[in-house]
Design a protein around this motif. Structure first.
Motif, PDB file in Angstrom:
ATOM      1  N   GLY A 144       0.824  -1.204   0.000  1.00 25.80           N
ATOM      2  CA  GLY A 144       0.000   0.000   0.000  1.00 25.80           C
ATOM      3  C   GLY A 144       0.860   1.257   0.000  1.00 25.80           C
ATOM      4  O   GLY A 144       0.526   2.260  -0.643  1.00 25.80           O
ATOM      5  N   ALA A 145       1.992   1.212   0.719  1.00 28.25           N
ATOM      6  CA  ALA A 145       2.916   2.345   0.726  1.00 28.25           C
ATOM      7  C   ALA A 145       3.603   2.496  -0.627  1.00 28.25           C
ATOM      8  O   ALA A 145       3.758   3.606  -1.148  1.00 28.25           O
ATOM      9  CB  ALA A 145       3.948   2.158   1.834  1.00 28.25           C
ATOM     10  N   GLN A 146       4.026   1.384  -1.212  1.00 31.11           N
ATOM     11  CA  GLN A 146       4.647   1.452  -2.537  1.00 31.11           C
ATOM     12  C   GLN A 146       3.668   1.995  -3.574  1.00 31.11           C
ATOM     13  O   GLN A 146       4.039   2.790  -4.443  1.00 31.11           O
ATOM     14  CB  GLN A 146       5.133   0.071  -2.953  1.00 31.11           C
ATOM     15  CG  GLN A 146       6.305  -0.452  -2.131  1.00 31.11           C
ATOM     16  CD  GLN A 146       6.767  -1.819  -2.609  1.00 31.11           C
ATOM     17  OE1 GLN A 146       5.967  -2.649  -3.048  1.00 31.11           O
ATOM     18  NE2 GLN A 146       8.060  -2.069  -2.522  1.00 31.11           N
ATOM     19  N   ALA A 147       2.416   1.568  -3.467  1.00 31.49           N
ATOM     20  CA  ALA A 147       1.395   2.024  -4.412  1.00 31.49           C
ATOM     21  C   ALA A 147       1.182   3.526  -4.301  1.00 31.49           C
ATOM     22  O   ALA A 147       1.083   4.241  -5.315  1.00 31.49           O
ATOM     23  CB  ALA A 147       0.089   1.270  -4.165  1.00 31.49           C
ATOM     24  N   ALA A 148       1.106   4.034  -3.065  1.00 35.85           N
ATOM     25  CA  ALA A 148       0.878   5.461  -2.871  1.00 35.85           C
ATOM     26  C   ALA A 148       2.093   6.282  -3.316  1.00 35.85           C
ATOM     27  O   ALA A 148       1.945   7.347  -3.933  1.00 35.85           O
ATOM     28  CB  ALA A 148       0.549   5.733  -1.406  1.00 35.85           C
ATOM     29  N   LEU A 149       3.296   5.794  -3.014  1.00 37.77           N
ATOM     30  CA  LEU A 149       4.498   6.501  -3.465  1.00 37.77           C
ATOM     31  C   LEU A 149       4.561   6.563  -4.987  1.00 37.77           C
ATOM     32  O   LEU A 149       4.966   7.571  -5.579  1.00 37.77           O
ATOM     33  CB  LEU A 149       5.745   5.803  -2.914  1.00 37.77           C
ATOM     34  CG  LEU A 149       6.084   6.090  -1.456  1.00 37.77           C
ATOM     35  CD1 LEU A 149       7.106   5.088  -0.935  1.00 37.77           C
ATOM     36  CD2 LEU A 149       6.614   7.522  -1.294  1.00 37.77           C
ATOM     37  N   HIS A 150       4.153   5.480  -5.641  1.00 31.59           N
ATOM     38  CA  HIS A 150       4.133   5.463  -7.103  1.00 31.59           C
ATOM     39  C   HIS A 150       3.058   6.404  -7.635  1.00 31.59           C
ATOM     40  O   HIS A 150       3.299   7.171  -8.580  1.00 31.59           O
ATOM     41  CB  HIS A 150       3.880   4.044  -7.603  1.00 31.59           C
ATOM     42  CG  HIS A 150       3.625   3.948  -9.073  1.00 31.59           C
ATOM     43  ND1 HIS A 150       4.626   4.093 -10.016  1.00 31.59           N
ATOM     44  CD2 HIS A 150       2.474   3.736  -9.780  1.00 31.59           C
ATOM     45  CE1 HIS A 150       4.107   3.972 -11.228  1.00 31.59           C
ATOM     46  NE2 HIS A 150       2.814   3.761 -11.113  1.00 31.59           N
TER      47      HIS A 150
END
Length: 306
Positions: A144-150
């Motif tokens: 979820g963090a990787q998705a938001a950063l992307h």
């Protein structure tokens, strides 16, 4: 103060057994108090375990919390019963008109897929944009963090040659950060990832601050004050047994997997692993909720307005 969750949620039994105060919906209605409203978009396959892990931490704070369980509408999970979803969860479309003091987006077992290939990616992008106007503070966990950063900053994820798996030593980089009040300078954090977010990519984005990192496991916690998002790339919420269960699952499926590093005593999977991160998990979630409580508008209509 207690946490308010649906009356018959299975997590209630475990939380009450552990001594956590859990409030019934009827009792909450009778109290003349403005509870902290937190939404949980649960993308994990074993939803009941994740509900319990996060409710345990949220409910240990001294504030009254109202927890809303949220799922995707564009994709129906298959690892949980339809009855559980229909009884305890609401789709994002059903709650998107509401305002939340806090919102959590969990990880998901899709991290090796390109973001755009995830079945509910389009909906998740709408959710992430919605948090900027309807949520005071958002906590994104693991994928979820990787998705938001992307989504917000085009920070890429990079596939690892082998799974980063274990309870790795980490260090605090900014002792003045309110999210890290009470933290030790060094701490152990569970990690379970096939991909990584690299510090060099994060540092290209103005306003992103790395708060915790590991020499072996890399970036762990990133703060994004401008968008009111917190990116936790690892799993402080995990139970003592979570990595053991993941390891046994992979062994049973015949996958190439080594025992989680720094986890089993003497690296012996037959021995019970200790939970060495529980205190920091409570501190982290408590600090996040306290920060949100101190700064969120009392009038929920004003959330996301500034």
């Amino acid at each position: 103060m207690p946490i308010k969750i649906p009356n018959d949620l299975p997590a209630r039994v475990e939380l009450e057994r552990e001594g956590l105060m859990v409030m019934s919906e009827a009792d909450a209605v009778r109290q003349d108090i403005r509870p902290m409203r937190i939404g949980l978009l649960n993308l994990m396959p074993q939803k009941q375990k994740t509900e319990t892990q996060l409710a345990r931490l949220i409910g240990a704070t001294p504030l009254q919390i109202e927890l809303t369980l949220v799922t995707t509408g564009s994709y129906v999970p298959t690892n949980v019963s339809a009855h559980h979803l229909s009884t305890f969860y609401r789709t994002w479309d059903e709650v998107k008109s509401q305002k939340f003091d806090g919102f959590i987006v969990t990880g998901a077992p899709v991290e090796t897929l390109p973001f755009e290939k995830v079945l509910y990616w389009q909906e998740l992008e709408m959710v992430m944009d919605w948090t900027l106007t309807h949520v005071h503070s958002t906590l994104d966990i693991c994928w979820g963090a990787q998705a938001a950063l992307h989504h917000f900053h085009r920070v890429p994820k990079h596939e690892l040659p082998e799974k980063m798996f274990g309870v790795y030593p980490h260090r605090v980089l900014d002792r003045t950060a309110s999210l890290l009040r009470g933290f030790s300078d060094e701490l152990a954090i569970p990690v379970s990832r096939h991909t990584e977010t690299r510090r060099a990519d994060v540092e290209k984005v103005p306003g992103l601050e790395v708060l915790i990192e590991s020499d072996e496991a890399g970036v762990c916690l990133v703060q994004d004050k401008a968008k009111r998002h917190i990116y936790m790339l690892n799993h402080l919420e995990y139970d003592a047994w979570t990595l053991r269960d993941e390891y046994q699952r992979d062994v049973d499926q015949g996958l190439p997997i080594e025992p989680p590093k720094y986890y089993f005593p003497e690296n012996d999977p037959s021995r019970d692993p200790p939970n060495t991160w529980r205190g920091h998990a409570h501190l982290f979630i408590g600090n996040w909720i306290n920060d949100a409580y101190q700064t969120t508008p009392f009038d929920t209509d004003l959330i996301g307005m500034s």
